[in-house]
Design a protein around this motif. Structure first.
Motif, mmCIF file in Angstrom:
data_model
loop_
_atom_site.group_PDB
_atom_site.id
_atom_site.type_symbol
_atom_site.label_atom_id
_atom_site.label_comp_id
_atom_site.label_asym_id
_atom_site.label_seq_id
_atom_site.Cartn_x
_atom_site.Cartn_y
_atom_site.Cartn_z
ATOM 1 N N GLY A 43 0.747 -1.330 0.003
ATOM 2 C CA GLY A 43 0.037 -0.030 -0.053
ATOM 3 C C GLY A 43 0.776 1.138 0.086
ATOM 4 O O GLY A 43 0.621 2.178 -0.690
ATOM 5 N N TYR A 44 1.857 1.305 0.786
ATOM 6 C CA TYR A 44 2.799 2.282 1.160
ATOM 7 C C TYR A 44 3.533 2.548 -0.554
ATOM 8 O O TYR A 44 3.687 3.595 -1.082
ATOM 9 C CB TYR A 44 3.818 2.013 1.808
ATOM 10 N N LYS A 45 3.964 1.512 -1.066
ATOM 11 C CA LYS A 45 4.633 1.626 -2.283
ATOM 12 C C LYS A 45 3.785 1.955 -3.418
ATOM 13 O O LYS A 45 4.138 2.800 -4.315
ATOM 14 C CB LYS A 45 5.287 0.285 -2.617
ATOM 15 N N ARG A 46 2.573 1.474 -3.571
ATOM 16 C CA ARG A 46 1.580 1.913 -4.387
ATOM 17 C C ARG A 46 1.337 3.357 -4.598
ATOM 18 O O ARG A 46 1.553 4.219 -5.384
ATOM 19 C CB ARG A 46 0.189 1.121 -4.341
ATOM 20 N N ARG A 47 1.399 3.901 -3.079
ATOM 21 C CA ARG A 47 1.094 5.208 -3.243
ATOM 22 C C ARG A 47 2.094 6.114 -3.621
ATOM 23 O O ARG A 47 2.019 7.296 -4.303
ATOM 24 C CB ARG A 47 0.794 5.711 -1.681
ATOM 25 N N LEU A 48 3.575 5.553 -3.359
ATOM 26 C CA LEU A 48 4.479 6.261 -3.902
ATOM 27 C C LEU A 48 4.498 6.376 -5.491
ATOM 28 O O LEU A 48 4.824 7.522 -6.246
ATOM 29 C CB LEU A 48 5.860 5.675 -3.814
ATOM 30 N N SER B 140 -8.031 7.435 -7.996
ATOM 31 C CA SER B 140 -7.050 6.317 -7.668
ATOM 32 C C SER B 140 -6.277 6.536 -6.496
ATOM 33 O O SER B 140 -5.782 5.733 -5.674
ATOM 34 C CB SER B 140 -6.226 5.999 -8.848
ATOM 35 N N LEU B 141 -5.917 7.875 -6.285
ATOM 36 C CA LEU B 141 -4.857 8.044 -5.294
ATOM 37 C C LEU B 141 -5.633 7.659 -3.769
ATOM 38 O O LEU B 141 -5.054 7.250 -2.924
ATOM 39 C CB LEU B 141 -4.456 9.533 -5.336
ATOM 40 N N ALA B 142 -6.826 8.291 -3.743
ATOM 41 C CA ALA B 142 -7.706 8.082 -2.566
ATOM 42 C C ALA B 142 -7.622 6.395 -2.069
ATOM 43 O O ALA B 142 -7.894 6.451 -1.050
ATOM 44 C CB ALA B 142 -8.970 8.666 -2.804
ATOM 45 N N GLN B 143 -7.557 5.781 -3.047
ATOM 46 C CA GLN B 143 -7.801 4.121 -2.669
ATOM 47 C C GLN B 143 -6.503 3.969 -1.769
ATOM 48 O O GLN B 143 -6.606 3.097 -1.083
ATOM 49 C CB GLN B 143 -7.723 3.413 -3.625
ATOM 50 N N THR C 26 1.571 8.727 -6.941
ATOM 51 C CA THR C 26 1.885 10.156 -6.546
ATOM 52 C C THR C 26 2.872 10.512 -7.773
ATOM 53 O O THR C 26 2.618 11.576 -8.291
ATOM 54 C CB THR C 26 2.590 10.325 -5.203
ATOM 55 N N ILE C 27 3.966 9.891 -7.763
ATOM 56 C CA ILE C 27 4.759 10.391 -8.836
ATOM 57 C C ILE C 27 4.335 10.341 -10.220
ATOM 58 O O ILE C 27 4.358 11.307 -11.145
ATOM 59 C CB ILE C 27 5.956 9.432 -8.776
ATOM 60 N N ALA C 28 3.508 9.308 -10.698
ATOM 61 C CA ALA C 28 2.724 9.349 -11.954
ATOM 62 C C ALA C 28 1.500 10.261 -12.203
ATOM 63 O O ALA C 28 1.083 10.173 -13.106
ATOM 64 C CB ALA C 28 2.124 7.810 -12.084
ATOM 65 N N ARG C 29 0.928 10.767 -11.006
ATOM 66 C CA ARG C 29 0.143 11.751 -10.818
ATOM 67 C C ARG C 29 -1.112 11.106 -11.535
ATOM 68 O O ARG C 29 -1.762 11.659 -12.380
ATOM 69 C CB ARG C 29 0.529 12.996 -11.785
#
Ligand code: SF4
Length: 562
Positions: free
Chosen positions: A519-524, A535-538, A527-530
């Motif tokens: 989950g932490y890595k997905r968010r990284l 989707s980010l909220a998930q 965020t970088i891919a904007r």
């Protein structure tokens, strides 16, 4: 010291294994002499004061009347058995290291104020954890094999925090236990005598799909069969027990997560290795009976070996003062996780053994006259890269350690598992490359007796030469050392133990998977891919299924990141 010869009439047969072969005895005497150590006659290490030297340690093992079986016969005195003695020498080297390099091999005991083995010390800082690893690499270099004491060290470290937490939980529940005080008293006893402690965790397990209480034979996991007013009686067995016969005490522990119906299997306790009811059945090692032959030339490593045995407990009594768990099934999984966290990074020992194998491969290339050939050098570079990867991950696990409530420090769980996972693979590749460099003679060399033969010996000396200025015996010894480490006695420790010791590869993959924080890595990445806000909220509150990144970014040892 003569390694290369010995008349056939001196051969020791399997019927008289208790006889010490002359050249092995000579080797041991020289080994002790060059280290300036002398023996004592003490057979009771605690009564005779702390054990200091390797020779004192070896003498402390005599006369214990252990019930040891090897090759179908009871061993009269393990200390003098040519198959067993090299494993005792490997443990003795831990005492010698403590004398030669006290900052590495020993610590000041908090109980006695005197120097004791680092193997008996509970880590109080990341520096303590790191020094454990450095000591392990050094001992791997000195022995080329398993020196056996890390299981006990890691067990004492894991039990320090576990017993503390168990007492806290029982106090909160209104029925306080006193496990931590008992454990501390046991550690003090061992430090006063500077003794060797073995850790006994692995049960035979029977049907792997069934819990301990579901087994057809209830003894397939060690269990309590009787609760007396003064202690517990246990029955069962522990398999693959490293260095058990060479220890003074053994700590039995459960091997896996337990359920409420496994209460009798949730037992931790310390027993003297010569307690009534204990039998040892020695583990067979490839080529082990070469130690019984007249010449040591074919052994590869005449001085040192590892040791494993099946230990059978037939109604063995443990007084309550040495009981550190009795029925607390809810703490069994925590014990296993903490023990393996320490022990999986203890496998940096293999980087020390790997140093020996790399040295052997480089030497045989030199003896063959090709030390500078580019593909040989490239293979040595690859061996070094793999070996240092083991060391790097292990030492990183220790540097990234943290404190537990008891004050004991524990290594980083993720990196310890990564270290051990490398160890399940890299030694095999190092072994393959060493055999590649050495050539087929590793597996086709005739016997030392043939080299001594009046008929074929001269032929071997004519046709088994390498570089002209290298003695045939020296080339022979290096080929045998590579065989010893990749096919023979010490392949048990360097290869198969690397695979299964402290848990087979899948056990590490499970632990790594639990800590990988996707989950932490997905968010990284998102965020970088904007990606879209939706989707980010998930991953707005990613399920933190581990504390790994808290440990990565903790800037002080004392940050609470366990
Ligand atoms: Fe120590 Fe390594 Fe032997 Fe385990 S395999 S007891 S870590 S030397």
């Amino acid at each position: 010291m003569k390694h290369g010869s010995g008349p056939a009439s001196q051969a020791v047969t399997l019927d008289t294994p208790e006889l010490m072969r002359d050249d092995v005895q000579e080797w041991i005497e020289e080994w002790a002499y060059t280290r300036g150590v002398t023996g004592t006659s003490s057979t009771n290490p605690s009564a005779g004061g702390p054990i200091r030297s390797g020779a004192e340690y070896i003498e402390s093992l005599r006369g214990r009347n252990l019930e040891v079986y090897l090759l179908g016969e009871r061993v009269v005195e393990p200390v003098d058995h040519p198959v067993i003695r090299p494993s005792i020498n490997a443990v003795a080297e831990t005492y010698e290291l403590a004398l030669r390099e006290p900052e590495l091999g020993s610590v000041i005991s908090p109980f006695t104020g005197d120097r004791v083995s680092r193997f008996l010390h509970v880590a109080r800082s990341t520096d303590d954890l790191v020094r454990q690893n450095k000591m392990q690499r050094r001992l791997g270099q000195l022995t080329g094999t398993c020196f056996q004491r890390c299981v006990g060290m890691d067990a004492l470290n894991a039990l320090h925090s576990l017993t503390y937490d168990m007492d806290a939980a029982s106090k909160a529940a209104g029925a306080p236990s006193e496990y931590h005080a008992r454990l501390s008293a046991f550690v003090e006893l061992c430090q006063v005598g500077n003794l060797v402690v073995g850790g006994a965790m692995t049960d035979p397990k029977g049907d792997r799909a069934k819990a301990p209480h579901e087994q057809a034979d209830l003894d397939l996991f060690l269990r309590v069969v009787e609760r007396r007013a003064d202690g517990l009686v246990v029955r069962g067995a522990k398999a693959h027990q490293t260095g058990c016969i060479n220890s003074h005490w053994m700590v039995v522990m459960p091997t896996m997560r337990l359920g409420p119906r496994d209460r009798d299997y949730a037992v931790i306790g310390a027993v003297p290795v010569d307690a009534p009811g204990i039998r040892y059945i020695y583990g067979r090692q490839s080529c082990d009976t070469r130690s019984l032959e007249a010449s040591s030339l074919d052994t590869g490593n005449p001085g040192f070996s590892g040791q494993e045995a099946l230990v059978v407990f037939e109604d063995v009594f443990i007084p309550f003062e040495r009981v550190f768990m009795d029925g607390e099934v809810e703490f069994a999984a925590t014990l296993v996780e903490r023990f393996t966290c320490y022990h999986r990074r203890s496998y940096v020992c293999k980087s020390g053994v790997g140093d020996v194998l790399i040295g052997a491969a480089a030497t045989i290339a030199d003896y063959n006259g090709v030390p500078k050939v580019s593909h040989i050098r490239d293979k040595l570079v690859e061996m070094t890269h793999l070996n240092e990867t083991i060391y790097a991950t292990g030492i990183a696990a220790s540097y990234q350690g943290h404190a537990l409530p008891s004050g004991a420090y524990i290594s980083d769980e993720m990196l310890a598992n990564v270290c051990k996972h490398h160890v399940t693979k890299s030694p095999y590749e190092l072994g393959r490359l060493a055999q590649d460099i050495a050539g087929g003679l590793v597996a086709t060399l005739p016997s030392a007796a043939d080299l001594e033969s009046e008929v074929v010996g001269p032929l071997l000396r004519k046709y088994l030469v390498g570089r002209g200025d290298v003695a045939v015996e020296d080339r022979w010894k290096l080929l045998r050392l590579i065989e010893n480490m990749t096919l023979g006695r010490n392949a048990v420790g360097y290869l198969t133990e690397s695979m299964h010791g402290a848990g087979s590869p899948q056990a590490q993959r499970i632990q790594i998977g639990r800590q990988m924080q996707l989950g932490y890595k997905r968010r990284l990445a998102k965020t970088i891919a904007r990606v879209s806000e939706e989707s980010l909220a998930q991953d707005a509150d990613p399920a933190e299924d581990g504390n790994y990144f808290k440990r990565v970014f903790a800037l002080r040892d004392e940050d609470p990141v366990g």
